[in-house]
Every structure is written in C-alpha cells, then in structure tokens.
Motif scaffolding. Sequence first.
Motif, PDB file in Angstrom:
ATOM      1  N   PRO A 113       0.829  -1.216   0.000  1.00 18.04           N
ATOM      2  CA  PRO A 113       0.000   0.000   0.000  1.00 18.04           C
ATOM      3  C   PRO A 113       0.859   1.260   0.000  1.00 18.04           C
ATOM      4  CG  PRO A 113      -0.881  -1.607   1.536  1.00 18.04           C
ATOM      5  CD  PRO A 113       0.444  -2.143   1.088  1.00 18.04           C
ATOM      6  N   PRO A 114       0.276   2.391  -0.388  1.00 14.79           N
ATOM      7  CA  PRO A 114       1.038   3.642  -0.453  1.00 14.79           C
ATOM      8  C   PRO A 114       1.730   3.983   0.861  1.00 14.79           C
ATOM      9  CG  PRO A 114      -1.126   3.914  -1.433  1.00 14.79           C
ATOM     10  CD  PRO A 114      -1.123   2.572  -0.785  1.00 14.79           C
ATOM     11  N   TYR A 115       2.925   4.549   0.710  1.00 13.36           N
ATOM     12  CA  TYR A 115       3.713   5.103   1.808  1.00 13.36           C
ATOM     13  C   TYR A 115       4.392   4.041   2.672  1.00 13.36           C
ATOM     14  CZ  TYR A 115       0.373   8.494   0.142  1.00 13.36           C
ATOM     15  OH  TYR A 115      -0.436   9.238  -0.690  1.00 13.36           O
ATOM     16  N   PHE A 116       4.258   2.764   2.304  1.00 13.41           N
ATOM     17  CA  PHE A 116       5.119   1.763   2.915  1.00 13.41           C
ATOM     18  C   PHE A 116       6.552   2.037   2.445  1.00 13.41           C
ATOM     19  CE2 PHE A 116       1.516  -0.212   4.469  1.00 13.41           C
ATOM     20  CZ  PHE A 116       1.757  -1.457   5.032  1.00 13.41           C
ATOM     21  N   PRO A 117       7.543   1.805   3.283  1.00 13.68           N
ATOM     22  CA  PRO A 117       8.928   2.071   2.875  1.00 13.68           C
ATOM     23  C   PRO A 117       9.330   1.243   1.655  1.00 13.68           C
ATOM     24  CG  PRO A 117       8.786   1.713   5.243  1.00 13.68           C
ATOM     25  CD  PRO A 117       7.447   1.343   4.674  1.00 13.68           C
ATOM     26  N   PHE A 118      10.070   1.859   0.753  1.00 14.91           N
ATOM     27  CA  PHE A 118      10.589   1.131  -0.404  1.00 14.91           C
ATOM     28  C   PHE A 118      11.608   0.099   0.068  1.00 14.91           C
ATOM     29  CE2 PHE A 118      14.080   0.993  -3.633  1.00 14.91           C
ATOM     30  CZ  PHE A 118      13.427   0.165  -4.524  1.00 14.91           C
ATOM     31  N   CYS A 119      11.443  -1.133  -0.400  1.00 12.00           N
ATOM     32  CA  CYS A 119      12.291  -2.231   0.064  1.00 12.00           C
ATOM     33  C   CYS A 119      12.843  -2.994  -1.139  1.00 12.00           C
ATOM     34  CB  CYS A 119      11.480  -3.160   0.967  1.00 12.00           C
ATOM     35  SG  CYS A 119      12.435  -4.506   1.685  1.00 12.00           S
ATOM     36  N   PRO A 120      14.052  -2.670  -1.621  1.00 10.13           N
ATOM     37  CA  PRO A 120      14.594  -3.334  -2.805  1.00 10.13           C
ATOM     38  C   PRO A 120      15.048  -4.757  -2.561  1.00 10.13           C
ATOM     39  CG  PRO A 120      16.210  -1.837  -1.898  1.00 10.13           C
ATOM     40  CD  PRO A 120      14.953  -1.626  -1.102  1.00 10.13           C
ATOM     41  N   ALA A 121      15.326  -5.109  -1.297  1.00  9.28           N
ATOM     42  CA  ALA A 121      15.756  -6.462  -0.943  1.00  9.28           C
ATOM     43  C   ALA A 121      15.512  -6.676   0.542  1.00  9.28           C
ATOM     44  CB  ALA A 121      17.231  -6.674  -1.263  1.00  9.28           C
ATOM     45  N   SER A 122      15.220  -7.903   0.922  1.00  9.19           N
ATOM     46  CA  SER A 122      15.032  -8.212   2.341  1.00  9.19           C
ATOM     47  C   SER A 122      15.082  -9.720   2.536  1.00  9.19           C
ATOM     48  CB  SER A 122      13.698  -7.657   2.852  1.00  9.19           C
ATOM     49  OG  SER A 122      12.612  -8.340   2.249  1.00  9.19           O
ATOM     50  N   TYR A 123      15.052 -10.113   3.807  1.00 12.08           N
ATOM     51  CA  TYR A 123      15.043 -11.540   4.139  1.00 12.08           C
ATOM     52  C   TYR A 123      13.681 -12.134   3.807  1.00 12.08           C
ATOM     53  CZ  TYR A 123      15.585 -15.883   6.763  1.00 12.08           C
ATOM     54  OH  TYR A 123      15.656 -17.206   7.121  1.00 12.08           O
ATOM     55  N   ASP A 124      13.680 -13.263   3.124  1.00 12.27           N
ATOM     56  CA  ASP A 124      12.448 -13.946   2.770  1.00 12.27           C
ATOM     57  C   ASP A 124      12.379 -15.271   3.531  1.00 12.27           C
ATOM     58  OD1 ASP A 124      10.047 -14.289   0.865  1.00 12.27           O
ATOM     59  OD2 ASP A 124      11.189 -16.128   0.546  1.00 12.27           O
ATOM     60  N   LYS A 125      11.351 -15.425   4.346  1.00 13.67           N
ATOM     61  CA  LYS A 125      11.266 -16.611   5.196  1.00 13.67           C
ATOM     62  C   LYS A 125      11.010 -17.885   4.397  1.00 13.67           C
ATOM     63  CE  LYS A 125       6.452 -15.509   6.337  1.00 13.67           C
ATOM     64  NZ  LYS A 125       5.541 -15.113   7.439  1.00 13.67           N
ATOM     65  N   PHE A 126      10.377 -17.769   3.215  1.00 18.28           N
ATOM     66  CA  PHE A 126      10.153 -18.954   2.400  1.00 18.28           C
ATOM     67  C   PHE A 126      11.465 -19.463   1.805  1.00 18.28           C
ATOM     68  CE2 PHE A 126       5.788 -16.966   1.610  1.00 18.28           C
ATOM     69  CZ  PHE A 126       5.215 -17.674   2.653  1.00 18.28           C
ATOM     70  N   ALA A 127      12.262 -18.538   1.316  1.00 16.38           N
ATOM     71  CA  ALA A 127      13.545 -18.914   0.710  1.00 16.38           C
ATOM     72  C   ALA A 127      14.617 -19.153   1.761  1.00 16.38           C
ATOM     73  CB  ALA A 127      14.003 -17.821  -0.252  1.00 16.38           C
TER      74      ALA A 127
ATOM     75  N   THR B 298      16.617 -16.861   2.941  1.00 22.09           N
ATOM     76  CA  THR B 298      17.784 -16.037   2.633  1.00 22.09           C
ATOM     77  C   THR B 298      17.305 -14.658   2.178  1.00 22.09           C
ATOM     78  OG1 THR B 298      19.880 -15.978   1.418  1.00 22.09           O
ATOM     79  CG2 THR B 298      17.934 -16.728   0.199  1.00 22.09           C
ATOM     80  N   TYR B 299      18.245 -13.793   1.797  1.00 19.49           N
ATOM     81  CA  TYR B 299      17.904 -12.446   1.349  1.00 19.49           C
ATOM     82  C   TYR B 299      17.658 -12.451  -0.158  1.00 19.49           C
ATOM     83  CZ  TYR B 299      19.230 -10.822   5.967  1.00 19.49           C
ATOM     84  OH  TYR B 299      19.278 -10.625   7.319  1.00 19.49           O
ATOM     85  N   LEU B 300      16.527 -11.876  -0.557  1.00 22.43           N
ATOM     86  CA  LEU B 300      16.141 -11.851  -1.968  1.00 22.43           C
ATOM     87  C   LEU B 300      16.050 -10.424  -2.484  1.00 22.43           C
ATOM     88  CD1 LEU B 300      13.302 -14.529  -2.290  1.00 22.43           C
ATOM     89  CD2 LEU B 300      15.768 -14.818  -2.626  1.00 22.43           C
ATOM     90  N   GLU B 301      16.341 -10.278  -3.767  1.00 25.27           N
ATOM     91  CA  GLU B 301      16.207  -9.003  -4.456  1.00 25.27           C
ATOM     92  C   GLU B 301      14.786  -8.890  -5.008  1.00 25.27           C
ATOM     93  OE1 GLU B 301      18.448  -6.577  -8.095  1.00 25.27           O
ATOM     94  OE2 GLU B 301      18.967  -8.666  -7.677  1.00 25.27           O
TER      95      GLU B 301
END
Length: 233
Positions: A179-193, A195-198
């Motif tokens: 939704p609008p105004y959520f911080p832009f997140c180009p990469a983060s930890y993904d619990k399914f994978a 590891t950190y995903l782009e």
Amino acid sequence: MSLAYTSFEDLPKKLLELHLEYFEEALHYFQKLPQVRKGGMGIMGISKGADLSLSMASFLEGVSAVVSVNGCNANLLCPLHYRGSSMPALGLSRNRVIMRDSGVFNVRGCNNDPLALENAACLVPIEQAAARFLFVIGQDDQVWDSELYARQMEEQLVSNGKMRPEMLLLPGAGHLLEPPYFPFCPASYDKFAGTYLEWGGNPESHSAAQEKHWQRIREFFLENLGGAVQSKL
C-alpha cells in the motif's frame, strides 16, 4: 480481512502443503458478516498470495473480483489440496539463481515454464472462474517475470471465451508492491527462501506505483462489487 496461512499462532511454520478448504472457510465467514455486501467477494493477493487468490476464484463459489499483484499463473511453493484432489507445485531450478556481490540472491529466472507440458497440472485453471481479473505488474519485478505470466493468463482466459483481464503495467516497480507510503524495500530476508532476496524497483518509480496501483485496486473492487467509485485514496 487479511488471512494468514503460515507462520502465525498455530499455523504451520513451513509451507509443506496447503488446503483450499481453509480459505473456503474464511470466504464463508466473511460472506456472513452483516456489513459485507451480497453478490460476490473480492480477493487480492501478492506473490504467493496471488496464485492462491486465483485458485480461490477457480475452485470456490462466490468470488466476483480478483486482483493479482505480481502473481504467477501456476501453483507455487507447495501442493494445494481440495476435496480429494491435489495441484502440485511448479518446480524451479536452483542453478539459475544469481548471487549479487552484496550477498543478496536474485531468483528471477528460477521458475520452470508454467506452460510446458510436464507442468500442466500446476497451472491454475482460471478459465473456470466467474470473476473479473486485474493483473498488477511491476515491470522491474526481480522475483519472476510477472508480465509474462499475466500475458499467459490473458491468453488462457480469452482463448476460453472469457472476458479479457485488465492489466496495470507499472514501469520501474519491483515485486514487493505494498500500500502507499510503505517504505521502499529493494531487498530483504524472505522466510520462504530462507535467505535475502532481491525484489527490484527503484525508489521514485516504485513509490509512485504504490499510490497508483492502490487507487486502481480500490476502483476495480468498487466497480465489480457494486460500490460507488470515489476519486480519493
């Protein structure tokens, strides 16, 4: 209503399998609420939630509008069961993973081809659905090719005599459209994978896309669920 289906309270910590009856129960619960308009439900999902939304519309009754945000046209990550039948998960090839210098992984090319003959059982039969579809597409999605999957679903619907879906193309937007105004997140930890995903996207375009797509999603649901369209967010 935002429906959790993993890693919450007594829900399984890992996605080993999913049962559509769980989502059907939530649909029935929501339909019975006195403040919910009769005549159909709207569902929205992003990423894995998107293909779950497509499956709900395809197999369950009462879904009139679906928004798929950067979704795939096949069932992902784990088998999906419903009334004694199962839909397998689309496979992937780990040798196509790219590791950036930062240690973040790019998995854009990892999913196997959903239209390959050997993957036919994984393809969500959206031509069975009675819903209208809006496909929201971040054109810098670095998890998979959302636009390709949307085009394939468009062909799947049109070739079966269904109404052409609406597509909202968002240049410079990544996978994680929130939704609008959520911080832009180009990469983060993904619990399914695990590891950190782009995720992709650039700050200015992605942030603008979050405003634009949220406005259109709201209008789409109002148009298809019997509401009155208003101009404000």
